[in-house]
Write a protein that holds these residues in place. Structure first.
Motif: not given
Length: 396
Positions: A64-66, A70, A228, A232, A323
């Protein structure tokens, strides 16, 4: 001759040496306890909560890039912020015998116990019987105790040098380009995180009041938003290992000069994000504020679950990488930290986290009204024939 500034009232509060406040020395015998500052308890608790969240997110970053973004933002400031606070509360450390005892019982003893415990856990939970049990190579979380011990011992030296923060940055930069330092006592981390501790030593109460102004809180919103976005973008292009400060540039596969650039860049980034973090930290007493006095319990104990979740394949379930799964993992990590900081766990683990060990030390006896030596000891007022001599010494 200059007179030492009186420590902040919170600094003199009686706090457990290992219960999340190894950085806050207690008051000398015979002095009344002062109220704790809720802002710093909230700061330490939130920082340790973010540590647990980072450990919970780490297995998700590969898919997960998100999650990676984070993870990078949190790792850019959560340990620097905690180390800054540790440095701030080390301003009065003067190697007084009772403070040295607290340093040993609150830092050295927990290090020995948990380094051995984590090594045994690695052997049997991960089915790795060859894992060495040694106190010279900290494994996983225990590096912070080694670093805190070294930083605290050097605190009096940093208070007398002329340019402490630039000197600490120079040492960290040299460490970042020195792959031969090795893993003994995790010296790379000790040296590369050193500037944050020294920066905390240089702070005063008014500096924290400055970043907690309403204007700074508002400015912190776009700053974190930009962080952020940059994280990203950088997630697929940059290794998050830079934020661990445990390897030299060469060990990360980069040219040696990159270590110099990254040390300065990451320090500036971490200071800015830490200031934003301090700006958002509540200053009032909350229902969880009292847990901030025992954050070291949560820090050291949650590692068994964090590592065990990998050893036992808890992240192999597909829904964890959705998610909704990441949100669930985050809430679980927060709940675990809060529970581990509560009174029942303090009572169970206090013998190894805050041992008394009066049998092991010889301390000079003090009367209940005798002032302890150190920076906070009040200066006796000169009078009579001694007054001119006193004023002459001050002028010199």
């Amino acid at each position: 001759m200059t007179r030492a500034l009186p420590p902040h009232t919170y600094e003199r509060a009686k706090a457990p040496a290992a219960g999340g406040s190894p950085e806050a020395p207690g008051p000398p015998p015979g002095k009344p306890e002062k109220p704790r500052d809720s802002f710093f308890d909230n700061t330490k608790l939130l920082a340790i909560v973010l540590v647990a969240c980072g450990h919970a997110w780490q297995p998700l970053t590969s898919s997960s890039r998100t999650a990676e973004a984070l993870y990078m933002v949190v790792y850019a400031f959560h340990m620097p912020a905690f180390i800054i606070v540790s440095g701030y509360f080390s301003r009065s450390f003067d190697a007084r015998p009772d403070r040295l005892v607290r340093l040993v019982t609150g830092v050295v003893v927990p290090y020995v116990v948990f380094e051995v415990a984590y090594s045994l856990f690695k052997r049997y939970a991960d089915d790795d019987p060859t894992h060495a049990i040694t106190l010279l190579d900290p494994w996983y979380l225990t590096w912070f105790l080694v670093a805190l011990f070294v930083w605290r011992l050097t605190a009096p030296l940093w208070r007398i040098v002329r340019w402490p923060v630039p000197l600490a940055l120079a040492i960290a930069s040299l460490a970042a380009i020195s792959p031969d330092i090795g893993d003994d006592l995790d010296l790379q981390r000790v040296l590369q995180f050193l500037p944050f501790f020294v920066f905390g030593l240089s702070l005063r109460p008014e500096h924290f009041k400055l970043v907690r102004r309403r204007s700074v809180r508002i400015a912190a919103v776009p700053v974190f938003a930009v962080a952020l976005v940059v994280a990203y973008w950088a997630a697929p292009r940059m290794s998050s290992a830079w934020f661990y400060h445990r390897d030299s540039a060469q060990e990360l596969g980069a040219p040696w000069w990159t270590g110099l650039v990254m040390t300065m860049a990451l320090f500036a980034c971490s200071i800015v994000l830490s200031a934003c973090f301090f700006a958002w930290t509540p200053g009032r007493r909350l229902w969880v504020t009292a847990l901030g006095a025992s954050t070291l319990y949560g820090y050291l104990l949650h590692g068994f679950l964090a590592k065990g979740s990998r050893f036992w394949g808890w992240y192999d379930v597909d829904w964890v990488r959705t998610p909704l799964g990441m949100i669930a993992v985050t809430f679980i990590a927060v709940a675990i930290i809060l529970v581990l900081c509560t009174t029942p766990f303090q009572r169970i683990f206090r013998p190894v986290m805050e041992p008394k060990m009066a049998w092991a030390f010889r301390l000079p006896a003090r009367g209940p009204r005798q002032a302890a030596p150190g920076p906070e000891a009040p200066r006796a007022k000169a009078s009579g024939a001694d007054a001119p001599r006193e004023r002459e010494v001050v002028r010199r």
